[in-house]
Design an enzyme around this catalytic site. Structure first.
Site, PDB file in Angstrom:
ATOM      1  N   LYS A  84     -19.093 -15.193 -21.873  1.00  0.00           N
ATOM      2  CA  LYS A  84     -19.044 -14.592 -23.207  1.00  0.00           C
ATOM      3  C   LYS A  84     -18.868 -13.092 -23.058  1.00  0.00           C
ATOM      4  CE  LYS A  84     -21.537 -16.728 -27.002  1.00  0.00           C
ATOM      5  NZ  LYS A  84     -22.848 -16.848 -27.661  1.00  0.00           N
TER       6      LYS A  84
HETATM    7  O1  G3P Z   1     -24.344 -17.587 -30.220  1.00  0.00           O
HETATM    8  C1  G3P Z   1     -24.076 -16.570 -31.104  1.00  0.00           C
HETATM    9  C2  G3P Z   1     -24.442 -16.864 -32.545  1.00  0.00           C
HETATM   10  O2  G3P Z   1     -24.324 -18.215 -32.834  1.00  0.00           O
HETATM   11  C3  G3P Z   1     -25.719 -16.229 -32.976  1.00  0.00           C
HETATM   12  O3  G3P Z   1     -26.166 -16.666 -34.210  1.00  0.00           O
HETATM   13  O4  G3P Z   1     -27.993 -16.871 -35.849  1.00  0.00           O
HETATM   14  O5  G3P Z   1     -28.079 -15.033 -34.135  1.00  0.00           O
HETATM   15  O6  G3P Z   1     -26.449 -14.958 -36.019  1.00  0.00           O
HETATM   16  P1  G3P Z   1     -27.238 -15.820 -35.102  1.00  0.00           P
END
Ligand code: G3P
Length: 217
Positions: A84
């Site tokens: 990533k």
């Molecule tokens: O993996 C990255 C993403 O899905 C993070 O999500 O909930 O932290 O905005 P969030």
């Protein structure tokens, strides 16, 4: 559409893998930190021993040269590790180098169709659009996903896949599937919400009760 699990929690990964419906896992530094460990390598190796599909592991470096070095090290942790890389100018530079080395890149923190387009042009395997965070900021995250899908469909030579990330509820998954996204990366709680329905539970109870009443006759 494929479903990835968006977590670094080993119990959740084991549980979801047992359901036979997840094709991969995405992690990030916040998700690993939530597991109260700073051993990203150990966590990744454990996840890769459970899941054979792509497992995204994020780089922490911020300049292209350091990102490239870090990505090469992390990609060697297991054969199914994807790297990533954040959507920055340095990230794009690193992605164009690494994608030529057969290292699969998940370009993360994309918040616009143009960012996802640039990720695809740099050779990323995946571009992750953060739907929930866009919604939180007063934008329409799903619109960005739909626009990006249309753009990628216009240019079949761009073979990047779209990941609907930052998923907050089951409707995000439904709408991502309707938009034709390749992957939705879903937190464990949302996966459980997707699976359950009160009418299913009521239906099971009723079938069993009816069966018990007839078997007594
Ligand atoms: O993996 C990255 C993403 O899905 C993070 O999500 O909930 O932290 O905005 P969030």
């Amino acid at each position: 559409m494929q479903i990835f699990l968006d977590t670094a929690n080993i119990d959740q990964i084991r549980e979801a893998a047992g359901l036979g419906i997840i094709s991969g896992v995405t992690t990030n530094p916040s998700l690993v930190a939530r597991e109260t460990t700073s051993d990203y390598e150990a966590v990744t190796k454990k996840i890769c021993s459970i899941v054979s599909g792509p497992v995204s592991v994020e780089v922490l470096a911020e300049d292209a040269e350091a990102m490239i070095k870090e990505a090469r090290v992390k990609a060697a942790w297991a054969p199914n590790v994807n790297i990533k890389i954040p959507m920055t100018a340095e990230g794009l530079k690193a992605t164009s180098v690494l994608s030529k080395e057969d290292i699969k890149i998940n370009m993360t923190l994309c918040f616009s169709a143009n960012q996802a387009l640039l990720a695809a042009l740099a050779g990323a395997t995946y571009a992750s659009i953060f739907i929930g965070r866009l919604d939180d900021a007063g934008h329409d995250g799903m619109q960005v996903v739909e626009d990006t899908m249309m753009i990628l469909a216009n240019y079949p030579e761009l073979d990047a896949q779209l990941i609907a990330a930052s998923i907050r509820n089951p409707m995000h998954v439904t709408r991502a599937a309707l938009a034709g996204v390749d992957v939705a990366t879903v937190p464990y709680a949302v996966l459980m919400q997707m699976m359950r329905h009160p009418l299913t539970d009521i239906g099971i109870k009723r079938f069993l009760a009816d069966w018990k009443s007839v078997s007594k006759k």
